[in-house]
Design a protein around this motif. Structure first.
Motif, mmCIF file in Angstrom:
data_model
loop_
_atom_site.group_PDB
_atom_site.id
_atom_site.type_symbol
_atom_site.label_atom_id
_atom_site.label_comp_id
_atom_site.label_asym_id
_atom_site.label_seq_id
_atom_site.Cartn_x
_atom_site.Cartn_y
_atom_site.Cartn_z
ATOM 1 N N TRP A 1 0.836 -1.210 0.000
ATOM 2 C CA TRP A 1 0.000 0.000 0.000
ATOM 3 C C TRP A 1 0.865 1.252 0.000
ATOM 4 C CZ3 TRP A 1 -0.911 3.589 4.185
ATOM 5 C CH2 TRP A 1 -1.928 4.514 3.924
ATOM 6 N N HIS B 1 2.283 1.759 -3.319
ATOM 7 C CA HIS B 1 1.239 2.232 -4.236
ATOM 8 C C HIS B 1 0.925 3.703 -4.003
ATOM 9 C CE1 HIS B 1 -2.380 2.214 -6.670
ATOM 10 N NE2 HIS B 1 -3.092 2.609 -5.634
ATOM 11 N N ARG B 2 0.918 4.108 -2.742
ATOM 12 C CA ARG B 2 0.594 5.500 -2.402
ATOM 13 C C ARG B 2 1.719 6.458 -2.760
ATOM 14 N NH1 ARG B 2 -3.790 8.204 -0.377
ATOM 15 N NH2 ARG B 2 -2.518 9.114 1.285
ATOM 16 N N LEU C 1 -3.531 -3.465 -6.107
ATOM 17 C CA LEU C 1 -4.065 -2.116 -5.861
ATOM 18 C C LEU C 1 -4.092 -1.299 -7.148
ATOM 19 C CD1 LEU C 1 -2.334 -1.306 -2.445
ATOM 20 C CD2 LEU C 1 -4.685 -2.051 -2.846
ATOM 21 N N ARG C 2 -3.117 -1.519 -8.015
ATOM 22 C CA ARG C 2 -3.108 -0.812 -9.293
ATOM 23 C C ARG C 2 -4.232 -1.289 -10.211
ATOM 24 N NH1 ARG C 2 3.437 -0.957 -10.545
ATOM 25 N NH2 ARG C 2 4.025 0.824 -9.217
ATOM 26 N N VAL D 1 -7.273 -1.719 -9.375
ATOM 27 C CA VAL D 1 -8.554 -1.108 -8.999
ATOM 28 C C VAL D 1 -8.847 0.043 -9.962
ATOM 29 C CG1 VAL D 1 -9.799 0.145 -7.196
ATOM 30 C CG2 VAL D 1 -8.230 -1.714 -6.583
ATOM 31 N N ASP E 1 -12.047 4.312 -7.367
ATOM 32 C CA ASP E 1 -11.288 4.938 -6.292
ATOM 33 C C ASP E 1 -11.692 6.396 -6.137
ATOM 34 O OD1 ASP E 1 -9.382 4.663 -4.265
ATOM 35 O OD2 ASP E 1 -7.800 5.535 -5.505
ATOM 36 N N ARG F 1 -10.643 3.617 2.319
ATOM 37 C CA ARG F 1 -10.657 3.202 0.913
ATOM 38 C C ARG F 1 -9.890 1.900 0.728
ATOM 39 N NH1 ARG F 1 -9.050 8.365 -0.270
ATOM 40 N NH2 ARG F 1 -7.143 7.626 -1.297
ATOM 41 N N LEU F 2 -8.777 1.776 1.448
ATOM 42 C CA LEU F 2 -7.970 0.558 1.335
ATOM 43 C C LEU F 2 -8.769 -0.666 1.750
ATOM 44 C CD1 LEU F 2 -5.240 -0.907 0.930
ATOM 45 C CD2 LEU F 2 -4.749 -0.421 3.346
ATOM 46 N N VAL G 1 -12.659 -0.654 -0.182
ATOM 47 C CA VAL G 1 -12.786 -0.580 -1.645
ATOM 48 C C VAL G 1 -11.627 -1.272 -2.347
ATOM 49 C CG1 VAL G 1 -12.968 0.951 -3.642
ATOM 50 C CG2 VAL G 1 -14.075 1.585 -1.479
ATOM 51 N N GLN G 2 -10.425 -0.802 -2.079
ATOM 52 C CA GLN G 2 -9.278 -1.262 -2.852
ATOM 53 C C GLN G 2 -8.931 -2.732 -2.632
ATOM 54 O OE1 GLN G 2 -6.494 1.690 -1.447
ATOM 55 N NE2 GLN G 2 -6.917 3.091 -3.147
ATOM 56 N N ALA H 1 -9.005 -5.896 -5.157
ATOM 57 C CA ALA H 1 -7.678 -6.425 -5.493
ATOM 58 C C ALA H 1 -7.531 -7.893 -5.132
ATOM 59 C CB ALA H 1 -6.594 -5.603 -4.787
#
Length: 210
Positions: free
Chosen positions: A38, A41-42, A103-104, A106, A111, A124-125, A128-129, A133
């Motif tokens: 994460w 990704h962030r 995660l990418r 999604v 998002d 969100r993680l 949703v994400q 994923a």
């Protein structure tokens, strides 16, 4: 078959030990890989360093890592903790890239919609994400699960009991039945791990069944 039936209790005990040595690191590795993935990704600038850096851990020979663990942890050479820690390192090495890729995957509009609804980064993680994923992460988990079952067998060379004992003992004492039993038992356990990951994936993604 006769040899396996005569030693069913021993095989079951070794199989259970193998399950723990391969399964616990799989779960610990996932728990560690999610925040690392994460973060990568962030913060895109960190992604190459973290993905490549953790990936390099997988290039360390397993036997060498098993032997180094007592020196690093201060444990006994035969302590199963050495194997658990080493296998957790390997699992993280495999799963960080998988989490980043998941995660990418999604969709950006999903998002963005979650952000517009007021969900913070952590919500969100988790809400949703990660759920979206799951298929990608599960694919990586299947690779890691089978890999763990395979690599754990090498721990028999340092005296940590599991199904690898059947391989080394069968070879050293020239008992083909024991050697074949060890190979088949390890393959079966790898298949069980793989199917378990698939089962969990289906439970977490019921919408994909339709």
């Amino acid at each position: 078959m006769t040899w396996a039936l005569d030693h069913a209790g021993q095989i079951a005990d070794l199989a259970w030990r193998h399950v723990l040595l391969a399964g616990i690191p799989l779960l610990l590795g996932l728990v560690l890989a999610i925040p690392l993935g994460w973060l990568a990704h962030r913060v895109p600038v960190l992604a190459p360093v973290m993905v490549v850096g953790t990936g390099l851990l997988y290039t360390i020979p397993s036997l060498a890592l098993f032997i180094l663990m007592p020196l690093m942890l201060g444990t006994r050479i035969l302590d199963p903790v050495n194997v658990v820690v080493a296998m957790t390192i390997y699992t993280v090495a495999l799963l960080v890239r998988t989490v980043v890729d998941g995660l990418r995957s999604v969709p950006g509009d999903v998002d963005a919609a979650a952000t517009a609804m007021g969900l913070g980064a952590l919500r969100r993680l988790w809400q949703v994400q990660l759920p979206l994923a799951v298929p990608v992460i599960a694919a990586g988990m299947r690779v890691a699960a089978v890999s763990n079952v395979s690599i754990v067998s090498i721990a028999s060379l340092i005296g940590v009991a599991q199904l690898g004992d059947l391989l080394t003992d069968g070879y050293n004492r020239n008992i083909p039945a024991e050697l074949i039993t060890g190979i088949l038992a390890t393959l079966l356990l790898a298949l069980v791990f793989d199917r378990a990951v698939v089962g969990v994936e289906r439970l977490l993604t019921p919408w994909r069944a339709s």
